[in-house]
Design an enzyme around this catalytic site. Structure first.
Site, PDB file in Angstrom:
ATOM      1  N   LYS A  81       0.850  -1.190   0.000  1.00 54.50           N
ATOM      2  CA  LYS A  81       0.000   0.000   0.000  1.00 54.50           C
ATOM      3  C   LYS A  81       0.891   1.247   0.000  1.00 54.50           C
ATOM      4  O   LYS A  81       1.896   1.302   0.721  1.00 54.50           O
ATOM      5  CB  LYS A  81      -0.899  -0.027   1.223  1.00 54.50           C
ATOM      6  CG  LYS A  81      -1.941   1.082   1.310  1.00 54.50           C
ATOM      7  CD  LYS A  81      -2.812   0.881   2.549  1.00 54.50           C
ATOM      8  CE  LYS A  81      -3.873   1.938   2.720  1.00 54.50           C
ATOM      9  NZ  LYS A  81      -4.709   1.704   3.928  1.00 54.50           N
ATOM     10  N   SER A 155      -9.385   1.654   3.241  1.00 57.29           N
ATOM     11  CA  SER A 155      -8.609   2.433   2.301  1.00 57.29           C
ATOM     12  C   SER A 155      -7.628   1.602   1.492  1.00 57.29           C
ATOM     13  O   SER A 155      -7.067   2.080   0.499  1.00 57.29           O
ATOM     14  CB  SER A 155      -7.840   3.522   3.069  1.00 57.29           C
ATOM     15  OG  SER A 155      -6.958   2.950   4.033  1.00 57.29           O
ATOM     16  N   SER A 179      -9.694  -0.620   7.478  1.00 56.43           N
ATOM     17  CA  SER A 179      -9.161  -0.600   6.117  1.00 56.43           C
ATOM     18  C   SER A 179      -8.488  -1.896   5.702  1.00 56.43           C
ATOM     19  O   SER A 179      -8.231  -2.107   4.510  1.00 56.43           O
ATOM     20  CB  SER A 179      -8.157   0.550   5.974  1.00 56.43           C
ATOM     21  OG  SER A 179      -8.791   1.793   6.159  1.00 56.43           O
TER      22      SER A 179
END
Length: 609
Positions: A81, A155, A179
Site C-alpha cells: 500500500k 482504504s 481498512s
C-alpha cells in the site's frame, strides 16, 4: 516463462522447487503483465529496479549458504500500500503534493524482503488512508473485483484488488478503522488486522498513530498468518511496538463460543442480512456456540473515531499538507482532516478517558468468549451511490470495524460465501490483543469447511495437507500430560484456565513405565524412564509460555516437569516422577495409559461402587 496467477505461498514455493532458476523470468513476466492503467497500482518498478531487487536477493541467498530454501519467501512477489515506504521508491499516500522518495524500507517491508520476498508494486488507497470506500483517490476509484459498478472497499483498495485477482499472493495494507477488513470482505479474500504493535509501523505514514496497524491480505488464512509471523516482531525503533507477552492461547478448541451483537443492523440490505444468517448456520454446523452480547459499548466506542476528538490525530499527521496544498486533497478527506482543528487538548483527554472506560467494558464483556463475530460490513454500495452520500455510506461500512483498534483488539476478516446478487459476503472474528494465532486456527477450519473460490480467481482452496502437527510457536510450550490433567480429568482446568489448547493425542517412546501413586488426591500416576518399558498414551497441549511457570508451581511432589521422548522421536516437556515415590506405587505400565487403568478399576468395582 509465464507468471504464476492465483497462487498461494505453498504453490509459489513448489514452483521454485521445480524451477530453481525461474525467479527472474517469472517476475519479469509478472511485471510486464501489470499496467498503470489498472487503478489498483500507483507505482510499478522498471526493469532496473526489479534487477536491483533480484541482485539483493542473490546476495541474501549467498549469505544463507547458497540455499534458496533458507529464505522462506524466496522469490515470492508482493504488493505494498502506497502509504508504506519501500526504500528508493516514491511514497504518495494518493496525494500528488506529498510524493517523496523513501530513504529506506519500512520495517515490515525490510523483514519480508530479508525473507526473500520481492516488491512488485505499490497500490492505490483512499487518500492518506482516510476512508473505507476505495474511491477517495485522485488516481481513480478501484472497482470491486466481482462487479465493477460497486466499491472495492478501502482504504487498502489496491492491495485487496491485486490479491483478489491473483496478481500477487499477498499484499500489505493498513488498518485504523477497518481498512484491512472491509476491502477483504468486499473482494472475497482474507484480511488480518493484527494486534497493535505486533507489526512495526515504522516507515508507515500515520493516519492515527495510536491506532494504526499494518494489515495483511492473502487468499488463505494460513498465508496471512505466516506472513504476519515473518513481518511481525518487536521493533525498538518504533515507539508503539510491543513485545509479545506470551500469555495468549495458541488455538481455539473444537467447540468455540462466539458472541454476536444482540441487535444487528444491515441498513436495509437484505442480501447482506441473508448472507450473514447463512454464515451463522454454517458456524453452528462446525460446532460453534453462538450467544448474544450487548453491542451498546462497541457502538459507542465506534462513534468516537470520527465523531470525537480522535479525528485530530489525522489533522496532526497531514494537516500541514492540507493547508499548504489544498488543491491536492480529496474534498471529503480534507473536510475530515480539517474537523480536527475544532477540538481542544481538553477534548482529547476527555475522549481518551471515555475510550479507556469503554475499552475496559468491551474486554470484560468478551472475556467469556473465544471471539466476537460480526459482519465485516453491514452493506455494500455502488460507485454512484457513494458519489451521492460519501460520508454516510462510509460510516455504515465501519459499523462493525471502527471500535477494534480503540479497544485494543485483533481481528480476522474471512470470506463467507456469495450473496444472492453475486457479490461477496464476509464475516470478521474479533478477539483480545495477541489472540491472533487463535483466530487463525479457527479461520483455517472455517475456510477449509466452506470451500469457496479464492478471491475473484475462480480457483478453489488447495486440499488440506495431512501433514504432521505444526511445531509450537516461540510463545508456547508443548506439554505432554499423562494423568489427572488429561481432557475431562480433575486437574484439566489448570491447563484450560491458562489458555492451553489440546494439540493431539500421542504416545511416549517405549522406554517408560507408568505407576499409580499411593495416597494422592485426586489420584495421579507417575511416569518414569526405564531400561525396559512401553509406549504410554499422552496428550500434547500447547500452553502460553508466560503461564507455564505458574502452572509448574502448582505441581506437587513427587511429580515434576522434565523432557519426554515421544514415539515419533520428538522431545517435549512432560510430567515425570521422583523414583523415591515408587516404593509404594503400583506398576500399571501394562495398561498403556492412565485412562485404561481407571476404566479397569471402575469395571472391577462394579455398578454400586
Amino acid at each position: 516463462m509465464q507468471p504464476i496467477t492465483a497462487g498461494t505461498l505453498a504453490e509459489w514455493q513448489q514452483f521454485y522447487q521445480r524451477h530453481p532458476d525461474g525467479v527472474k523470468p517469472v517476475l519479469a513476466a509478472l511485471l510486464a503483465s501489470l499496467s498503470m492503467d489498472d487503478a489498483a497500482w500507483l507505482y510499478l518498478p522498471d526493469e532496473a529496479l526489479l534487477e536491483l531487487q533480484l541482485a539483493e536477493l542473490g546476495e541474501r541467498v549467498a549469505a544463507a549458504g547458497g540455499d534458496p530454501r533458507a529464505l522462506p519467501l524466496y522469490g515470492i512477489p508482493f504488493a505494498v500500500k502506497d502509504n508504506i515506504d519501500v526504500g528508493g521508491w516514491p511514497t504518495s499516500a494518493a496525494c500528488p503534493a506529498f510524493i517523496r522518495q523513501a530513504g529506506e524500507d519500512a520495517e515490515v517491508v525490510a523483514r519480508l524482503r530479508a525473507a526473500g520476498a520481492v516488491v512488485i508494486g505499490k497500490t492505490n488507497l483512499d487518500q492518506f488512508a482516510t476512508g473505507l470506500v476505495g474511491t477517495r483517490s485522485p488516481y481513480g476509484a478501484v472497482p470491486n473485483t466481482f462487479n465493477p459498478a460497486y466499491v472495492s472497499g478501502g482504504s487498502s483498495s489496491g492491495s485487496a484488488s491485486a490479491v483478489a485477482r491473483g496478481l500477487v499472493p499477498f499484499a500489505l495494507g493498513t488498518d485504523t478503522a477497518g481498512s484491512g477488513r472491509v476491502p477483504a470482505g468486499f473482494n472475497n479474500i482474507v484480511g488480518l488486522k493484527p494486534t497493535k504493535g505486533w507489526l512495526s509501523a515504522r516507515g508507515v505514514l500515520p493516519a492515527c498513530r495510536l491506532n494504526d496497524c499494518v494489515s495483511i491480505f492473502a487468499l488463505t488464512v494460513g498465508d496471512t498468518h505466516r506472513i504476519a509471523g515473518i513481518a511481525g516482531g518487536y521493533d525498538a525503533r518504533d515507539a508503539y511496538s510491543r513485545p509479545h507477552p506470551a500469555t495468549a492461547p495458541a488455538a481455539m478448541g473444537a467447540a468455540p463460543r462466539f458472541a454476536v451483537p444482540d441487535q444487528l443492523e444491515f441498513f436495509g440490505d437484505k442480501d447482506a442480512e441473508r448472507a450473514f444468517t447463512a454464515a451463522l448456520r454454517g458456524l453452528e454446523a462446525q460446532g460453534v456456540a453462538l450467544a448474544p452480547i450487548d453491542f451498546t459499548p462497541f457502538r459507542r466506542l465506534a462513534e468516537q473515531l470520527y465523531a470525537g476528538a480522535w479525528v485530530a490525530e489525522r489533522t496532526v499527521a497531514v494537516g500541514d499538507i492540507m493547508r499548504a496544498h489544498p488543491e491536492s486533497m480529496d474534498p471529503v478527506v480534507a473536510a475530515i482532516v480539517a474537523n480536527g482543528d475544532n477540538y481542544s487538548a481538553c477534548d482529547a483527554w476527555r475522549a481518551e478517558y471515555q475510550r479507556a472506560e469503554l475499552a475496559r467494558t468491551i474486554n470484560q464483556a468478551l472475556a467469556p468468549f473465544d471471539a466476537l463475530l460480526v459482519p465485516t460490513s453491514p452493506t455494500i454500495r455502488t460507485l454512484e451511490e457513494m458519489r451521492r452520500e460519501p460520508v454516510l455510506y462510509n460510516s455504515q461500512f465501519g459499523t462493525y470495524t471502527n471500535f477494534t483498534n480503540l479497544a485494543d483488539l485483533c481481528a480476522l476478516a474471512l470470506p463467507a460465501g456469495l450473496r444472492d446478487d453475486g457479490l461477496p459476503a464476509g464475516i470478521t472474528l474479533i478477539a483480545p490483543a495477541w489472540h491472533d494465532r487463535a483466530l487463525a486456527s479457527f479461520g483455517r477450519r472455517w475456510q477449509q469447511g466452506l470451500d469457496l473460490p479464492l478471491g475473484a480467481t475462480g480457483r478453489r482452496l488447495p486440499p488440506a495437507a495431512a501433514a504432521a502437527v505444526e511445531a509450537p510457536a516461540a510463545d508456547q510450550v508443548r506439554l505432554a500430560v499423562v494423568g489427572a490433567h488429561l481432557t475431562g480429568m480433575p486437574l484439566n482446568g489448570q491447563l484450560t484456565s491458562r489458555g492451553a489448547v489440546l494439540v493431539e493425542a500421542s504416545e511416549t517412546a517405549p522406554c517408560y513405565r507408568l505407576y499409580a501413586l499411593a495416597d494422592t488426591r485426586p489420584p495421579k500416576p507417575g511416569l518414569v524412564k526405564a531400561d525396559t518399558g512401553a509406549g504410554i498414551v499422552v496428550e500434547l497441549w500447547d500452553i502460553p509460555l508466560a503461564r507455564f511457570g505458574e502452572f509448574v508451581a502448582e505441581i506437587p511432589a513427587p511429580l515434576g516437569i522434565g523432557t519426554l521422548t515421544l514415539a515419533d522421536g520428538r522431545c517435549v516437556k512432560g510430567f515425570i516422577c521422583e523414583p523415591l515415590a515408587l516404593g509404594s506405587a503400583l506398576d500399571i505400565t501394562a495398561y498403556g495409559g492412565w485412562r485404561a487403568y481407571l476404566a479397569d478399576q471402575a469395571q472391577a468395582a462394579g455398578p454400586l461402587a
